[in-house]
Design a protein around this motif. Sequence first.
Motif, PDB file in Angstrom:
ATOM      1  N   PRO A   1       0.871  -1.195   0.137  1.00 13.35           N
ATOM      2  CA  PRO A   1      -0.268   0.098  -0.120  1.00 13.35           C
ATOM      3  C   PRO A   1       0.981   1.229  -0.058  1.00 13.35           C
ATOM      4  O   PRO A   1       1.942   1.234   0.337  1.00 13.35           O
ATOM      5  CB  PRO A   1      -0.757  -0.178   1.315  1.00 13.35           C
ATOM      6  CG  PRO A   1       0.097  -0.947   2.317  1.00 13.35           C
ATOM      7  CD  PRO A   1       0.901  -2.040   1.194  1.00 13.35           C
ATOM      8  N   PHE A   2       0.366   2.243  -0.484  1.00 12.53           N
ATOM      9  CA  PHE A   2       0.920   3.687  -0.305  1.00 12.53           C
ATOM     10  C   PHE A   2       1.174   4.144   1.059  1.00 12.53           C
ATOM     11  O   PHE A   2      -0.072   4.028   1.754  1.00 12.53           O
ATOM     12  CB  PHE A   2       0.676   4.875  -1.294  1.00 12.53           C
ATOM     13  CG  PHE A   2       0.432   4.176  -2.589  1.00 12.53           C
ATOM     14  CD1 PHE A   2       1.678   4.129  -3.422  1.00 12.53           C
ATOM     15  CD2 PHE A   2      -0.937   4.116  -3.454  1.00 12.53           C
ATOM     16  CE1 PHE A   2       1.641   3.800  -4.579  1.00 12.53           C
ATOM     17  CE2 PHE A   2      -0.690   3.635  -4.868  1.00 12.53           C
ATOM     18  CZ  PHE A   2       0.542   3.436  -5.561  1.00 12.53           C
ATOM     19  N   PRO A   3       2.115   4.801   1.429  1.00 11.81           N
ATOM     20  CA  PRO A   3       2.133   5.397   2.793  1.00 11.81           C
ATOM     21  C   PRO A   3       1.086   6.371   3.000  1.00 11.81           C
ATOM     22  O   PRO A   3       0.719   7.028   2.057  1.00 11.81           O
ATOM     23  CB  PRO A   3       3.307   5.782   3.140  1.00 11.81           C
ATOM     24  CG  PRO A   3       4.046   6.090   1.637  1.00 11.81           C
ATOM     25  CD  PRO A   3       3.297   4.920   0.736  1.00 11.81           C
ATOM     26  N   ALA A   4       0.588   6.353   4.196  1.00 13.96           N
ATOM     27  CA  ALA A   4      -0.518   7.528   4.462  1.00 13.96           C
ATOM     28  C   ALA A   4       0.055   9.016   4.142  1.00 13.96           C
ATOM     29  O   ALA A   4      -0.956   9.846   3.719  1.00 13.96           O
ATOM     30  CB  ALA A   4      -0.865   7.377   6.048  1.00 13.96           C
ATOM     31  N   GLU A   5       1.340   9.196   4.383  1.00 14.69           N
ATOM     32  CA  GLU A   5       1.642  10.726   4.205  1.00 14.69           C
ATOM     33  C   GLU A   5       1.795  11.008   2.699  1.00 14.69           C
ATOM     34  O   GLU A   5       1.977  12.054   2.312  1.00 14.69           O
ATOM     35  CB  GLU A   5       3.209  10.860   4.666  1.00 14.69           C
ATOM     36  CG  GLU A   5       3.300  10.409   6.144  1.00 14.69           C
ATOM     37  CD  GLU A   5       3.915   8.861   6.269  1.00 14.69           C
ATOM     38  OE1 GLU A   5       3.353   8.053   5.743  1.00 14.69           O
ATOM     39  OE2 GLU A   5       5.115   9.024   6.713  1.00 14.69           O
ATOM     40  N   MET A   6       1.548  10.233   1.867  1.00 13.85           N
ATOM     41  CA  MET A   6       1.441  10.532   0.389  1.00 13.85           C
ATOM     42  C   MET A   6       0.215  10.684  -0.151  1.00 13.85           C
ATOM     43  O   MET A   6      -0.736   9.964  -0.010  1.00 13.85           O
ATOM     44  CB  MET A   6       2.357   9.379  -0.471  1.00 13.85           C
ATOM     45  CG  MET A   6       2.385   9.484  -1.821  1.00 13.85           C
ATOM     46  SD  MET A   6       3.118   7.959  -2.544  1.00 13.85           S
ATOM     47  CE  MET A   6       2.238   7.770  -4.232  1.00 13.85           C
ATOM     48  N   GLU A   7       0.211  11.792  -1.016  1.00 15.21           N
ATOM     49  CA  GLU A   7      -1.178  12.090  -1.782  1.00 15.21           C
ATOM     50  C   GLU A   7      -1.418  10.677  -2.700  1.00 15.21           C
ATOM     51  O   GLU A   7      -0.483  10.767  -3.390  1.00 15.21           O
ATOM     52  CB  GLU A   7      -0.991  13.240  -2.470  1.00 15.21           C
ATOM     53  CG  GLU A   7      -2.332  14.094  -2.545  1.00 15.21           C
ATOM     54  CD  GLU A   7      -1.742  15.539  -3.060  1.00 15.21           C
ATOM     55  OE1 GLU A   7      -2.405  15.648  -4.368  1.00 15.21           O
ATOM     56  OE2 GLU A   7      -1.001  16.195  -2.896  1.00 15.21           O
ATOM     57  N   LYS A   8      -2.612  10.081  -2.674  1.00 24.86           N
ATOM     58  CA  LYS A   8      -2.770   9.058  -3.306  1.00 24.86           C
ATOM     59  C   LYS A   8      -2.696   9.242  -4.724  1.00 24.86           C
ATOM     60  O   LYS A   8      -3.545  10.015  -5.415  1.00 24.86           O
ATOM     61  CB  LYS A   8      -4.131   8.190  -2.906  1.00 24.86           C
ATOM     62  CG  LYS A   8      -4.253   7.863  -1.734  1.00 24.86           C
ATOM     63  CD  LYS A   8      -3.693   6.339  -1.473  1.00 24.86           C
ATOM     64  CE  LYS A   8      -3.263   6.104   0.000  1.00 24.86           C
ATOM     65  NZ  LYS A   8      -2.440   7.155   0.823  1.00 24.86           N
ATOM     66  N   PRO A   9      -1.982   8.434  -5.812  1.00 25.30           N
ATOM     67  CA  PRO A   9      -1.832   8.730  -6.918  1.00 25.30           C
ATOM     68  C   PRO A   9      -3.320   8.443  -7.788  1.00 25.30           C
ATOM     69  O   PRO A   9      -4.127   7.256  -7.199  1.00 25.30           O
ATOM     70  CB  PRO A   9      -1.163   7.605  -7.410  1.00 25.30           C
ATOM     71  CG  PRO A   9      -0.340   6.949  -6.313  1.00 25.30           C
ATOM     72  CD  PRO A   9      -1.266   7.197  -5.213  1.00 25.30           C
ATOM     73  N   GLU A  10      -3.636   9.227  -8.795  1.00 28.60           N
ATOM     74  CA  GLU A  10      -4.840   8.828  -9.346  1.00 28.60           C
ATOM     75  C   GLU A  10      -4.888   8.416 -10.690  1.00 28.60           C
ATOM     76  O   GLU A  10      -3.831   8.607 -11.377  1.00 28.60           O
ATOM     77  CB  GLU A  10      -5.746  10.227  -9.303  1.00 28.60           C
ATOM     78  CG  GLU A  10      -6.278  10.597  -7.988  1.00 28.60           C
ATOM     79  CD  GLU A  10      -6.416  12.173  -8.049  1.00 28.60           C
ATOM     80  OE1 GLU A  10      -6.581  12.640  -9.327  1.00 28.60           O
ATOM     81  OE2 GLU A  10      -6.366  12.903  -7.004  1.00 28.60           O
TER      82      GLU A  10
END
Length: 670
Positions: free
Chosen positions: A661-670
């Motif tokens: 999963p992407f780390p929480a601090e990163m704005e999720k890629p769309e």
Amino acid sequence: LWLHYRTIENKKVLKDYQQAIQSISIQKGSETLDIINEEVKHALNTMLQQKTPTANKNSNSLIISKSISLKSGKNSSSLSNELAQLTDEGYLIQSIEGNTIITSKTDIGLLYGTFHFLRLLQTEQPIDDLSIVQSPKTQIRVLNHWDNLDRTVERGYAGFSIWNWHTLPEYIDQRYIEYARANASIGINGTVLTNVNANALVLTPSYIEKVKALADVFRPYGLKVYLTARFSAPMEIGGLKTADPLNSEVQKWWQQKTDEIYRSVPDFGGFLVKANSEGQPGPQNYGRTHVDGANMLAKALKPHNGIVMWRAFVYSEHDPSDRAKQAYSEFVPFDGQFADNVLVQVKNGAIDFQPREPFHPMFGAMPQTPLMMEFQITQEYLGFSTHLVFLPKLFEEVLQSDTYRKGKESIVAKVVDGTLHNKKLTGMAGVANIGTDDNWTGHPFGQANWYGFGRLAWDPYLSSEEIAEEWLRLTFSTNEDFVEPMKKLLIQSRETVVKYMTPLGLHHIMDAHHHYGPGPWISKMGRPDWTSVYYHKADSIGIGFDRTTSGSNATSQYADPVAAQFNNISNTPQKYLLWFHHVPWDYQMLNGKTLWNNLALTYQEGVDEVEEMVSTWHKMEPYISKLEFKEVEMLLSIQLKEAKWWKNACMLYFQQFSDKPFPAEMEKPE
Ligand code: GCW
């Protein structure tokens, strides 16, 4: 450009300068001296807001001359001692007997000294106690134009080629003069007019005439002309059946061709050659070597004092194990065999002008062969003319890298200036970012990279901060509220682009076709080394290219302790991690986080930093013309959009392998 003189902003400084320069006295008698006269008058009229009289006053004069007569005998002898130490292009700028004196052995030296002095004024430096002694640290300081004869520019993003072959030789575009002037102002003393992917036609009589016309324009500015030599030219334009460098007809053809060029251009610089690389013809087509090819051309040029710049950018499609190793493997065994007017021109890194590469292992590894540096000023892999990236920071990182070839402090700059192994012939080349665009370089800040290249070619030890500050003050404003934040922005911009394109040692993951934007996936380019997966090798275990002894062993091309450092994952600087190691996704990095999370957060930082660039720029409106402010604003908004594009594309692609999963601090890629 940076020669757009403005009135001195600080009133007190302006007063001091007006006081110090009440008259000017400049030697006359050559085209170069005329240029100096014009430049000084034009610059002082604007900067000092006064028409400075030409007169020989006793004091408060600016005196520019090769022969200076002083009243005090003591000063006079120390001046001539210092003068004797200079190279032909060097100069002195000294405050003596109440005057400012610029002197040199040659007219070109005076021109360089003049531009240095004008730079001091425009950047508002004190001029009351000057004691400047300058000689360039490298001899050949050239731009490489990848310009084709049809005026397209390979990897050029600033319009078309500025050489209008159609109207030459009769029509002299004002641009040629401005180009020479700009180069002289930063000490560039040569230009290779044509693309390294060469067209033999430029060596035919009608083109030689055009080249002569350009050389005549450039000469008084100290700028020599060079051409690229297509290795198969004897066949293509000479009617021979072979281009074998050991064939006597071929040798004779090159000798006659060279003599013919020198009849038109008596100070012609020589040839730049790309051979047996990416489909270009070369000596290997005939079972011969780089030495055979280079020395054959060198022999033809030697009687005229010309040189050969033979490029080391070679990688073969037949040995796809590790492209990074090939130039070293092909060239280092030839050390000591090249003629004394040959320089081997080496790109800064072993792959190809990536946002970050470790220094090329050839630097320092050929003690008996002059190696010249090739930097790329045009931003082929760094967002073309759309992204703002201050390249002197990249150049500095390479020049300051320690090769350890002769123990500690064997830095690349010492290879380039020849001091590491006592080389006589030295040089630096920059692939030009210049075109027909109004502002020359597409992005207005691309000018800083042309400027910075010239300054570093003159002195490879200059700091990028110094260059950034100079360029900002010259080009826009000396106001500290502008200079300080913008200097920070420039210096940071290179790391930012690395973060959002190729963090942690990743490389060559751009779109394989045009080299713009992300493309970490498989491409249909035909050659295995032209696709990104060859370089990042992402799989379920991890990511990165194992170049250690357990992998391709490219690390063995570096001297110890560099090789040992790169071989050991815990000693490898994190910025080169994935360049040298295939690293598990869960590998714990220095900050305690996993590689996967670090990758994500670094991409995110890259995006955040572009956002900061945008907000810094918005505060600069008072110091910038409306048009330029708007231009840069629009370009930065593209840069921000594309930084996100890089982050999203790369992270979503790599996630298929990491399955994390992407780390929480990163704005999720769309
Ligand atoms: O960087 C690559 C470029 C080619 C270039 C080659 C080289 C001039 O993609 O366009 O060709 O390097 O340096 O020879």
